[in-house]
Design a protein around this motif. Structure first.
Motif, short mmCIF file in Angstrom:
data_model
loop_
_atom_site.label_atom_id
_atom_site.label_comp_id
_atom_site.label_asym_id
_atom_site.label_seq_id
_atom_site.Cartn_x
_atom_site.Cartn_y
_atom_site.Cartn_z
N ASP A 6 70.35 100.92 -52.34
CA ASP A 6 70.96 100.28 -53.51
C ASP A 6 71.86 99.16 -53.02
N GLN A 7 71.40 97.92 -53.16
CA GLN A 7 72.14 96.77 -52.68
C GLN A 7 72.88 96.08 -53.82
N GLY A 8 74.21 96.15 -53.77
CA GLY A 8 75.05 95.45 -54.73
C GLY A 8 75.60 94.18 -54.14
N ASN A 9 76.40 93.47 -54.89
CA ASN A 9 76.97 92.21 -54.40
C ASN A 9 77.99 92.42 -53.29
N ALA A 60 60.35 105.31 -49.68
CA ALA A 60 61.51 104.42 -49.82
C ALA A 60 61.48 103.72 -51.17
N VAL A 61 62.67 103.49 -51.71
CA VAL A 61 62.82 102.75 -52.96
C VAL A 61 64.00 101.81 -52.80
N VAL A 62 63.85 100.58 -53.27
CA VAL A 62 64.86 99.54 -53.10
C VAL A 62 65.26 98.98 -54.46
N ALA A 63 66.56 98.87 -54.70
CA ALA A 63 67.09 98.19 -55.88
C ALA A 63 68.16 97.23 -55.40
N THR A 64 68.00 95.95 -55.69
CA THR A 64 68.97 94.97 -55.23
C THR A 64 69.27 93.95 -56.32
N VAL A 65 70.53 93.54 -56.38
CA VAL A 65 70.93 92.46 -57.30
C VAL A 65 71.16 91.18 -56.51
N VAL A 66 70.78 91.21 -55.22
CA VAL A 66 70.93 90.04 -54.35
C VAL A 66 69.53 89.57 -53.96
N PRO A 67 68.96 88.61 -54.68
CA PRO A 67 67.56 88.21 -54.43
C PRO A 67 67.29 87.84 -52.98
N GLN A 68 68.26 87.17 -52.32
CA GLN A 68 68.04 86.73 -50.94
C GLN A 68 68.01 87.91 -49.97
N LYS A 70 66.53 90.91 -50.59
CA LYS A 70 65.40 91.83 -50.81
C LYS A 70 64.39 91.80 -49.67
N LEU A 71 64.05 90.62 -49.17
CA LEU A 71 63.01 90.49 -48.16
C LEU A 71 63.31 91.33 -46.93
N ASN A 72 64.54 91.26 -46.42
CA ASN A 72 64.87 91.99 -45.20
C ASN A 72 64.90 93.50 -45.42
N LEU A 73 65.23 93.95 -46.63
CA LEU A 73 65.18 95.38 -46.91
C LEU A 73 63.74 95.86 -46.98
N VAL A 74 62.87 95.05 -47.57
CA VAL A 74 61.45 95.41 -47.61
C VAL A 74 60.87 95.41 -46.20
N LEU A 75 61.25 94.40 -45.40
CA LEU A 75 60.78 94.35 -44.01
C LEU A 75 61.27 95.56 -43.22
N LEU A 76 62.49 96.00 -43.48
CA LEU A 76 63.02 97.19 -42.82
C LEU A 76 62.10 98.38 -43.06
N CYS A 77 61.72 98.58 -44.31
CA CYS A 77 60.86 99.71 -44.66
C CYS A 77 59.47 99.57 -44.06
N ASN A 103 65.65 88.63 -72.71
CA ASN A 103 64.92 88.40 -71.47
C ASN A 103 65.14 89.58 -70.52
N PRO A 104 64.22 90.56 -70.55
CA PRO A 104 64.40 91.76 -69.72
C PRO A 104 64.53 91.45 -68.23
N ASP A 105 63.95 90.33 -67.76
CA ASP A 105 64.02 89.99 -66.35
C ASP A 105 65.45 89.68 -65.89
N GLU A 106 66.34 89.39 -66.83
CA GLU A 106 67.72 89.07 -66.48
C GLU A 106 68.56 90.30 -66.17
N VAL A 107 68.09 91.46 -66.58
CA VAL A 107 68.88 92.68 -66.41
C VAL A 107 68.83 93.11 -64.94
N GLY A 108 70.00 93.32 -64.34
CA GLY A 108 70.07 93.69 -62.93
C GLY A 108 69.40 95.02 -62.64
N ALA A 109 68.87 95.15 -61.42
CA ALA A 109 68.17 96.36 -61.03
C ALA A 109 69.07 97.59 -61.13
N ASP A 110 70.36 97.43 -60.78
CA ASP A 110 71.28 98.57 -60.84
C ASP A 110 71.46 99.06 -62.27
#
Length: 267
Positions: A6-9, A60-68, A70-77, A103-110
């Motif tokens: 769970d990646q927050g700001n 593994a499951v990833v939820a992040t509100v920091v778009p930049q 996400k890639l490294n967390l996915v790569l970690l897994c 706009n549902p896409d605006e709602v943060g993953a958390d």
């Protein structure tokens, strides 16, 4: 075991779950440029201290509100746990919750995973107050739908702004007062009182309006690191659940029957 990230700001939480039980939970400051390799050095040391290995993680499951980030967390897994994680917010992920906003896409993953967990565990109608970098209020309808919410500056963000804008005001920590006295007898007490009781007024005021707008019997559920400080002082808070987000991530993983499909080594 399932690894939930769970990646927050401000902070990133890594939790290991064995079924519904949270076995371990670790926290690291969020740094969007931190690489998969750097994450692994950190987490492998913690696994060793807990007498566990990478082989113990099979999903593994990833939820992040920091778009930049996400890639490294996915790569970690992919690189170290040999699987593609379930990523909250991916269009293929079935939330099981009707998101009724423009706009549902605006709602943060958390906020989405909190809604999933709150509806499943507590049932609507309810308000989720999440004390994070921002203080958010999310409304869940009687039918379990996500109905939108409120976003206000987080308490630590407010303290930082106060300190930086006023030269004579020190940087202070958030603390629950030892009494219900509001009047401060020093600058420090005055600041602590203003921040704490000001946020109590914010919490109760917004929840009062949300109950008036939606349903007078709405429960109010608090989560996030500062939830325990306000519980018992903010009259509108009914329950505190510190692991709500992690629970929601587990439920989404189970709902989507996500399997840790082996992947090739990353270069």
């Amino acid at each position: 075991m399932l690894l939930a990230i769970d990646q927050g700001n401000t902070n990133t939480v890594f939790a290991l779950l064995d079924g519904e039980k949270i076995v371990r939970k670790w926290r690291i400051s969020t740094e969007e440029k931190r690489t998969a390799d750097e994450y692994m050095v950190w987490i492998s040391a913690l696994l060793k201290l807990s007498d566990m290995t990478v082989a113990d993680i099979d999903g593994a499951v990833v939820a992040t509100v920091v778009p930049q980030g996400k890639l490294n967390l996915v790569l970690l897994c992919r690189r170290y746990f040999k699987c593609d994680p379930l990523v909250v917010g991916d269009p293929k992920v079935d939330l099981g919750v009707d998101v009724r906003v423009h706009n549902p896409d605006e709602v943060g993953a958390d906020r989405l995973v909190n809604a999933v967990a709150a509806d499943k565990i507590y049932g609507g109608p309810l308000v989720i107050v999440d004390f994070g970098t921002a203080t958010t209020f999310d409304v869940i309808g009687r039918d379990g739908a996500y109905l939108g919410g409120v976003i206000s500056p987080g308490i630590n963000l407010s303290l930082k702004a106060l300190h930086e804008a006023a030269a004579k005001l020190p940087r202070i920590a958030v603390e629950a007062p030892t009494s219900d006295r509001v009047t401060g007898l020093s600058t420090l007490e005055a600041m602590q009182s203003g921040v704490f009781w000001g946020y109590v007024g914010l919490i109760d005021g917004i929840n009062m309006r949300l109950r008036k707008e939606h349903a007078p019997d709405m429960k109010v559920l608090a989560t996030g690191g500062l939830a325990k400080i306000f519980y018992g002082r903010a009259d509108s808070i009914d329950h505190v659940d510190h692991d709500l987000t992690i629970s929601g991530m587990r439920l989404l993983f189970e709902r989507n029957s996500h399997k840790c499909v082996p992947v090739l080594d990353e270069d």
